[in-house]
Design a protein around this motif. Structure first.
Motif, PDB file in Angstrom:
ATOM      1  N   THR A   1       0.837  -1.210   0.000  1.00  0.00           N
ATOM      2  CA  THR A   1       0.000   0.000   0.000  1.00  0.00           C
ATOM      3  C   THR A   1       0.866   1.254   0.000  1.00  0.00           C
ATOM      4  N   LEU A   2       1.927   1.233   0.796  1.00  0.00           N
ATOM      5  CA  LEU A   2       2.844   2.378   0.841  1.00  0.00           C
ATOM      6  C   LEU A   2       3.566   2.541  -0.489  1.00  0.00           C
ATOM      7  N   LYS A   3       3.950   1.416  -1.101  1.00  0.00           N
ATOM      8  CA  LYS A   3       4.681   1.485  -2.371  1.00  0.00           C
ATOM      9  C   LYS A   3       3.830   2.121  -3.466  1.00  0.00           C
ATOM     10  N   GLN A   4       2.522   1.888  -3.387  1.00  0.00           N
ATOM     11  CA  GLN A   4       1.630   2.488  -4.382  1.00  0.00           C
ATOM     12  C   GLN A   4       1.182   3.896  -3.987  1.00  0.00           C
ATOM     13  N   ARG A   5       1.732   4.406  -2.903  1.00  0.00           N
ATOM     14  CA  ARG A   5       1.378   5.733  -2.393  1.00  0.00           C
ATOM     15  C   ARG A   5      -0.121   5.863  -2.138  1.00  0.00           C
ATOM     16  N   LEU A   6      -0.721   4.784  -1.674  1.00  0.00           N
ATOM     17  CA  LEU A   6      -2.128   4.816  -1.307  1.00  0.00           C
ATOM     18  C   LEU A   6      -2.306   5.198   0.161  1.00  0.00           C
ATOM     19  N   ALA A   7      -1.198   5.287   0.882  1.00  0.00           N
ATOM     20  CA  ALA A   7      -1.239   5.726   2.273  1.00  0.00           C
ATOM     21  C   ALA A   7       0.009   6.560   2.540  1.00  0.00           C
ATOM     22  N   GLN A   8      -0.120   7.485   3.464  1.00  0.00           N
ATOM     23  CA  GLN A   8       1.015   8.345   3.796  1.00  0.00           C
ATOM     24  C   GLN A   8       1.097   8.530   5.301  1.00  0.00           C
ATOM     25  N   PRO A   9       1.484   7.475   6.023  1.00  0.00           N
ATOM     26  CA  PRO A   9       1.604   7.629   7.477  1.00  0.00           C
ATOM     27  C   PRO A   9       2.794   8.534   7.826  1.00  0.00           C
ATOM     28  N   SER A  10       2.630   9.265   8.929  1.00  0.00           N
ATOM     29  CA  SER A  10       3.747  10.105   9.374  1.00  0.00           C
ATOM     30  C   SER A  10       4.845   9.243   9.972  1.00  0.00           C
ATOM     31  N   ALA A  11       4.440   8.132  10.564  1.00  0.00           N
ATOM     32  CA  ALA A  11       5.415   7.240  11.203  1.00  0.00           C
ATOM     33  C   ALA A  11       4.904   5.810  11.173  1.00  0.00           C
ATOM     34  N   LEU A  12       5.842   4.871  11.116  1.00  0.00           N
ATOM     35  CA  LEU A  12       5.501   3.462  11.284  1.00  0.00           C
ATOM     36  C   LEU A  12       6.036   2.999  12.633  1.00  0.00           C
ATOM     37  N   VAL A  13       5.166   2.400  13.431  1.00  0.00           N
ATOM     38  CA  VAL A  13       5.570   1.813  14.707  1.00  0.00           C
ATOM     39  C   VAL A  13       5.680   0.310  14.465  1.00  0.00           C
ATOM     40  N   ASP A  14       6.913  -0.157  14.303  1.00  0.00           N
ATOM     41  CA  ASP A  14       7.174  -1.554  13.938  1.00  0.00           C
ATOM     42  C   ASP A  14       6.991  -2.452  15.162  1.00  0.00           C
TER      43      ASP A  14
END
Lengths: 264, 160
Positions: free
Chosen positions: A37-50
């Motif tokens: 989803t991120l690779k397709q720029r369908l989401a733009q989270p400010s941060a990822l909490v792994d």
């Protein structure tokens, strides 16, 4: 991919604290949906909490007739678990049917149910076995967890910690899979639990749902023919390039009978 | 930018990466390990398959920062010295490739299959099922299936 901050906490409390007050952040579980989803720029989270470095989120245990699986346990580990195979073979079968070996080595139980893809497999197990979802703040029953298309009862920042599955007396999962993606076009879990027969359907509608008519019929006579005449309405079922709503409606009955036949 | 330390093919690599750097980009562009291929970039084809802590995963669907502190094996790391690993030799022997683009991922997946079945018996149906995460557009798969069975056999796995 848009840029984002990356945080790797080592405890559930720390993860929730890092996520709190940051509504644009996302938890990262196995990443099998989120990263594409991120690779397709369908989401733009400010941060990822792994969540990958939190030991408390991993593992499988059995006690008092309940199999408990940590949210970050991957599908391959559920499929290969001798405990799951012994107590709930239908759950091991379901986990083994997800995606492909590489996906099963990364994808997680918690990620799957928090995402609640309409074609995901795990929701059928959660609802079929009447499992309980434990989050960092509360417990949520199966029938209350899945709310709609990609929608769950989870509040923003609420984190799935583990799921406890009461061991059913008997159960089977029948899945008509998409041959390319291995997602469920329709998947049906039939289980005889301590509180009666449950029939849970995934892939057909906006999210997993039960079939009360089939549950009642199977409670009287547990045989495929007992539900053969129960028509499934195509109203509100999914239509996409793989299958129409009418085709899926028919599949619900076919898959339910196959699951019953596998048990009976 | 995040500093990571990843053990790749037995060597510890410390590097600074953007959080959004994919593991496959890190391997190919920063470590120049170009044996790991990018076929589809959408998690379908398996050409980017590497081993993370001994288990096959798709390196195009993982961030480099997620591999921090972990062990990665790429196709460059499977053979000892200058020779071929028995699984690579089996792909050559069985004509398990034509253009070769999918081959590194196929071999890494095949090694996972051999590892998972080292204590039971491996058959053609199982191999076909467990190759579902890898696409080949040349061979029609028969040579690949034969190669996985031969390679596993030469690694000591019982083959039906």
């Amino acid at each position: 991919m848009y840029s984002f901050d990356y945080i790797k906490p080592t405890s559930v409390a720390d993860a929730a604290a890092k996520r709190a007050g940051n509504d644009d952040a996302s938890y990262l579980a196995g990443g099998m949906t989120l990263i594409p989803t991120l690779k397709q720029r369908l989401a733009q989270p400010s941060a990822l909490v792994d969540l990958g470095a939190i030991p408390d989120l991993k593992g499988i245990s059995v006690a008092n007739g309940v199999v408990t699986i940590g949210a970050m346990t991957c599908h391959a580990d559920v499929a290969a678990s001798a405990d799951v195979r012994k107590h709930i073979p239908a759950l091991a079968d379901l986990a083994a049917s997800i995606g492909d070996p590489q996906v099963r080595n990364r994808g997680t139980l918690g990620g799957s149910i928090a995402n609640n893809d309409p074609s995901a497999d795990y929701p059928a197990a959660i609802v079929g076995f009447n499992a309980t979802v434990h989050t960092n703040t509360r417990t949520i029953t199966a029938d209350d967890f899945f709310k709609g298309l990609f929608e769950t009862a989870l509040e923003p920042g609420e984190l799935v910690v583990k799921v406890s599955f009461p061991v059913p007396k008997r159960a089977a999962y029948a899945k008509f899979r998409n041959e390319a993606s291995r997602y469920a076009v329709v998947g049906v879990m039939v289980a005889e639990t301590a509180h009666g027969i449950r029939v849970a359907v995934t892939g057909a509608g906006a999210c997993v749902f039960r079939m009360p008519d089939m549950e009642a019929a199977l409670s009287k006579t547990f045989a495929p023919d007992a539900i053969k005449a129960i028509a499934v309405s195509a109203d509100n079922l999914n239509t996409d390039l793989h299958a129409t709503a009418e085709y899926r409606a028919n599949l619900v009955n076919v898959m339910a009978r196959r699951a019953v036949a596998a048990i009976a | 930018m995040t500093t990571i330390s990843v053990t790749v093919n037995g060597t510890v690599h410390k590097a600074t990466v953007e959080a959004r750097t994919l593991l496959v980009e890190f391997l190919r562009q920063q470590l120049n390990l170009t044996g790991t291929h990018v076929g589809c970039d959408t998690s379908q084809c398996g050409a980017c398959t590497i081993h993370l802590n001994g288990r096959p995963v798709k390196s195009c669907t993982m961030l480099a920062v997620q591999a921090d502190g972990q062990a990665v094996t790429t196709i460059e790391g499977v053979a000892k010295d200058d020779g071929m690993h028995p699984m690579q030799a089996a792909f050559k022997e069985c004509h398990g490739l034509q253009c070769g683009f999918c081959t590194p991922g196929m071999v890494m997946t095949a090694l996972g299959i051999a590892e998972r079945h080292k204590t039971d018996q491996l058959d053609e149906t199982t191999v076909r099922h467990e190759l579902e995460g890898n696409l080949c557009r040349c061979t029609g798969y028969q040579g690949i299936v034969n190669a996985v069975l031969l390679g596993a056999k030469n690694m000591g796995v019982k083959v039906a």
